[in-house]
Design an enzyme around this catalytic site. Structure first.
Site, PDB file in Angstrom:
ATOM      1  N   HIS A 181       0.868  -1.186  -0.131  1.00 43.07           N
ATOM      2  CA  HIS A 181       0.174  -0.054  -0.038  1.00 43.07           C
ATOM      3  C   HIS A 181       0.919   1.145  -0.188  1.00 43.07           C
ATOM      4  O   HIS A 181       0.588   2.267  -0.746  1.00 43.07           O
ATOM      5  CB  HIS A 181      -0.895   0.004   1.260  1.00 43.07           C
ATOM      6  CG  HIS A 181      -1.644   1.059   1.259  1.00 43.07           C
ATOM      7  ND1 HIS A 181      -3.190   1.163   0.969  1.00 43.07           N
ATOM      8  CD2 HIS A 181      -1.582   2.541   1.759  1.00 43.07           C
ATOM      9  CE1 HIS A 181      -3.589   2.285   1.169  1.00 43.07           C
ATOM     10  NE2 HIS A 181      -2.444   3.188   1.817  1.00 43.07           N
ATOM     11  N   GLU A 182       1.734   1.326   0.922  1.00 43.67           N
ATOM     12  CA  GLU A 182       2.663   2.360   1.037  1.00 43.67           C
ATOM     13  C   GLU A 182       3.676   2.880   0.039  1.00 43.67           C
ATOM     14  O   GLU A 182       3.832   3.899  -0.644  1.00 43.67           O
ATOM     15  CB  GLU A 182       3.380   2.583   2.499  1.00 43.67           C
ATOM     16  CG  GLU A 182       2.526   2.429   3.721  1.00 43.67           C
ATOM     17  CD  GLU A 182       1.570   3.634   3.775  1.00 43.67           C
ATOM     18  OE1 GLU A 182       1.714   4.528   2.945  1.00 43.67           O
ATOM     19  OE2 GLU A 182       0.587   3.328   4.351  1.00 43.67           O
ATOM     20  N   HIS A 241       2.020   4.583  -2.752  1.00 49.58           N
ATOM     21  CA  HIS A 241       2.103   6.126  -2.614  1.00 49.58           C
ATOM     22  C   HIS A 241       3.534   6.508  -2.866  1.00 49.58           C
ATOM     23  O   HIS A 241       3.703   7.628  -3.689  1.00 49.58           O
ATOM     24  CB  HIS A 241       2.169   6.378  -1.043  1.00 49.58           C
ATOM     25  CG  HIS A 241       0.451   6.227  -0.652  1.00 49.58           C
ATOM     26  ND1 HIS A 241      -0.575   7.083  -1.150  1.00 49.58           N
ATOM     27  CD2 HIS A 241       0.011   5.769   0.453  1.00 49.58           C
ATOM     28  CE1 HIS A 241      -1.647   6.847  -0.473  1.00 49.58           C
ATOM     29  NE2 HIS A 241      -1.212   6.174   0.430  1.00 49.58           N
ATOM     30  N   GLU A 244      -4.439   8.028  -3.196  1.00 53.33           N
ATOM     31  CA  GLU A 244      -4.817   6.552  -2.517  1.00 53.33           C
ATOM     32  C   GLU A 244      -5.138   5.710  -3.584  1.00 53.33           C
ATOM     33  O   GLU A 244      -5.201   4.646  -3.441  1.00 53.33           O
ATOM     34  CB  GLU A 244      -6.223   6.768  -1.528  1.00 53.33           C
ATOM     35  CG  GLU A 244      -5.674   7.565  -0.278  1.00 53.33           C
ATOM     36  CD  GLU A 244      -4.813   6.666   0.556  1.00 53.33           C
ATOM     37  OE1 GLU A 244      -4.085   7.263   1.186  1.00 53.33           O
ATOM     38  OE2 GLU A 244      -5.036   5.439   0.646  1.00 53.33           O
TER      39      GLU A 244
END
Lengths: 500, 500
Positions: free
Chosen positions: A264-265, A268, A294
């Site tokens: 997830h990170e 980003h 996001e």
């Protein structure tokens, strides 16, 4: 005029450099700064943030902007400088109304609140955190009065993270998603649950760490321009384009948390790592909006990282690292397990489907707090009531309930809806990717993710904040934001897994 | 006048806050910042350092100092404020002569040089580092011309780290120490060497780390006001009194390096952690001088950490952690091994006795570089010649030779002599401690180090930089700096170990 342009650029570059320093100080606070230094450190962050804020609303900035935003001047500027001037103008107009001392106090307040939150969460002690949160909500209320607002006070906060977004629009977009999600969750609850016992075993932290490093490399995260650390709540932070860091947390009995948190990170971070260097030294060198940001974390986490194709490729690497833990577990079983749907307490550990319900709880609480419909003291009760209503479960303590997220301690009200907006954008991008790269799925199954990152870099990453979210979505997908892609994607994926 | 005092204090506090930010940025660069972000990070450090420098020589500072240093005003100030004013006055007078841009360029230069040094050291590649070092030496030469100098150009650099120290004085102090050290090393070389084979085994990094954490706690290092990290070269840094960090490095085949490196940095850190909070927000909240600072790292590393009493107490803890490695090794053998004297290549790994010879090599090279007697290009050759002359050994490559230390990359010329001055002070403090705490040795043997830290806090730490080095030494030991205590200590200790 040339001198004004150069002075403006130098001035903005200095602001960006101060922001880099602030970001390092905050990263450091969150990844292990010692307790007794926090008070003074918070003052340093407050001082520097106050400086940046003062620069953003200074007479000097006002004079640059007055000169450079004259229509005949604006049209002579190159594209990046023009976009940079307009970005600063918007910020100047918005920020100019807040007295510098009030803003600096607010930054100190949130720095201390973040630390208080860490302790409160560890001790399940909402009361120790409550006064901090009350002050934050109070200050935001004052800010909204100063900024002004339209139909709904909360719109003013939403607009900071997703320009143009309003309570009215979100309510309309979220409604069908909520209804069809609740229906699907209900249908799934009536089916036989998939196995997941093998995900709850002892997974040595060092091995988890090594697998996360491996997956980051495979996804295309550049370790020469970043690093992976541990923190209480995972996050990504861009210090500069060449230094975009991710954090995760490792649980000895759960490899899912660190793995998908890291992916997830990583989404980003890859966004920030691939912004065009043309935007260096300007405030355009960041994501277009929180929702677009996001969309990238959720795209890589769920649409790639939780896809069948991805695990067809990487399951052998996982089992090689954890041979005992996954002995006798097929890739089908593993795929089903990491996509298991079940109402649960912690947002960051929630499955892809129920995740949006967690967001809706936070969205509704924020909306009501800001509009004075509820108070901070009500939060533990209301949190638990909404958990019961949407998800049918209630946390045993506030540490796994209302205190679970860092966002409110940082004052980030209006941010949470971005997660679900991001899911909506992500599904829309994914549909476009499937159209434009016909062998998309075969590439994922081969571990060849380069083309996908290139497509996203071309359509999204490189532009940074030089385009509006709506422009990016329109150009990349040929239409406006459309939640049907997400709904269809979720229904198609989870009906198959649960044989509905 | 009250307003001027308050404005001066606020102004100085802001400088200290900027210094905290800079220190965090540098700590971060040294403990694992990614490669591609270094260029921009160096610019941020340069920008902030330039700001602090400009503040230290600004018209505003000049006006405060002009007003507050008037004799009739100065005598009305409280002790801390008076010392703070005088400290800033000295800095103002010294720094005012350097043009701000030249200083900022120098800071950027050293930031980049430190990174280049890391790579050069790893690759044994002096040539890639040479241009950086040439620029640093060139800039320091320009600075000395600007500052002016007396008998020797190098005196001007020495004075920055040890006020009042000169080449003439050091040459006089070092001479007997060098002669008696060389004689003692020679005598030891003729004796049978002690065992040390058991120190070169596999020591898992994680266990080393845990033992370092344990020893730090035992010594009195406050983990709520600090943390331990890894870096290429161990260091301690005070971000603020509540956040004083140490770093070390772990070698899989050598537990001595991390253990005594950690104790060394712990000595520096405990000094900074125990400075009186009365000095907060002033430039007095640091050590009195580099020599006094080194006295504390060397005292804890050698006089405590390498004492027979210390290991009588802690050897059981060590063997419990490394039972196989130390099977059949007695505490006597261990004590002898960690005090083994043998000429070696790396200063930070050198034994207590030959260490001062490593310092003398660096001192002589610096002195000659600054006086133009030799050039940077000569360094690898001269380094190796001096190693041969003093220690009888020559490094195989520059990574373990002239490139081994970070100091020159950071521009810290004039610093190295502090290490040996520190050893001299440390032995003098230890003699005083033995007089004033008669059961000193019994306390070490009991692991009760509280009184020792309290004595040092009272005599040294709490004063920070509010007293001159000579004042501290005089008050604590009743006499001026005196190298005889060190010479006697070394001869007594090592004659006993080697039966001379």
């Amino acid at each position: 005029m040339t001198a004004t342009i150069e002075n403006f650029k130098t001035y903005v570059k200095r602001m960006k450099q101060l922001e880099e320093a602030i970001s390092v100080l905050i990263w450091d606070l969150r990844t292990g700064a010692p307790k007794k230094g926090v008070e003074q450190r918070s003052e340093v962050i407050g001082m520097l943030s106050g400086d940046v804020f003062k620069m953003s609303v200074s007479q000097e900035m006002g004079e640059y902007l007055a000169e450079l935003t004259q229509p005949d001047v604006l049209e002579t500027l190159d594209d990046v400088t023009r976009a940079s001037v307009l970005e600063r103008k918007k910020e100047y107009d918005r920020s100019n109304k807040i007295p510098p001392q009030q803003y600096q106090d607010y930054v100190i307040l949130t720095s201390k609140a973040e630390y208080a939150w860490q302790e409160a969460k560890a001790n399940n002690d909402f009361e120790s955190f409550r006064p901090h949160l009350e002050q934050i909500v109070g200050t935001l209320g004052e800010f909204i009065e100063i900024w002004g607002y339209g139909e709904n006070k909360y719109d003013t906060l939403l607009d900071q993270f997703e320009p143009g977004m309003t309570v009215a629009k979100i309510d309309a977009i979220f409604k069908p998603l909520r209804e069809r999600t609740v229906a699907l969750v209900k249908a799934i609850g009536e089916r036989e649950q998939v196995r997941r016992d093998f995900l709850k075993q002892n997974f040595p932290k060092q091995s988890q760490r090594e697998f996360c490093d491996f997956i980051l490399s495979q996804l295309g995260y550049d370790f020469e321009a970043g690093r992976l650390d541990e923190s209480a709540h995972p996050f990504a932070v861009s210090l500069n384009i060449g230094d975009v860091r991710v954090t995760t947390r490792f649980r000895a009995d759960d490899m899912q948390s660190s793995l998908f948190g890291t992916i997830h990170e990583c989404g980003h971070a890859m966004y920030e790592q691939n912004i065009s260097t043309n935007l260096l030294g300007t405030f355009l060198a960041t994501g277009a909006s929180m929702g677009i940001h996001e969309s990238q974390s959720r795209f890589w986490e769920n649409m790639v990282g939780r896809s069948r194709e991805f695990w067809n490729r990487y399951y052998a690497d996982l089992t090689a690292r954890f041979p005992e833990q996954f002995a006798g577990v097929s890739v089908e079983e593993f795929y089903d397990a990491v996509n298991l749907v079940e109402p649960s307490l912690i947002r960051v550990d929630a499955d892809e489907l129920t995740y949006n319900l967690h967001i809706m709880i936070r969205y509704e609480i924020e909306k009501d707090l800001i509009n004075g419909v509820i108070t901070v003291a009500d939060l533990p009760r209301i949190w638990n009531e909404k958990m019961e209503e949407y998800l049918g479960i209630v946390p045993e303590n506030n540490g796994t309930g209302v205190l679970q997220d860092i966002h409110w301690a940082g004052g980030a009200f209006g941010y949470f809806p971005s997660y679900t907006l991001g899911n909506i954008y992500a599904a829309q991008f994914e549909a476009a990717l499937r159209r434009e790269i016909p062998d998309y799925q075969a590439r994922v199954a081969a571990g060849d993710l380069t083309e996908i990152k290139s497509w996203l870099t071309d359509k999204v990453y490189r532009h940074g904040k030089s385009l509006e979210p709506a422009e990016i979505v329109q150009a990349a997908t040929g239409e406006e934001i459309n939640a049907e892609y997400l709904i269809n994607y979720l229904e198609s994926k989870f009906r198959k897994i649960y044989n509905i």
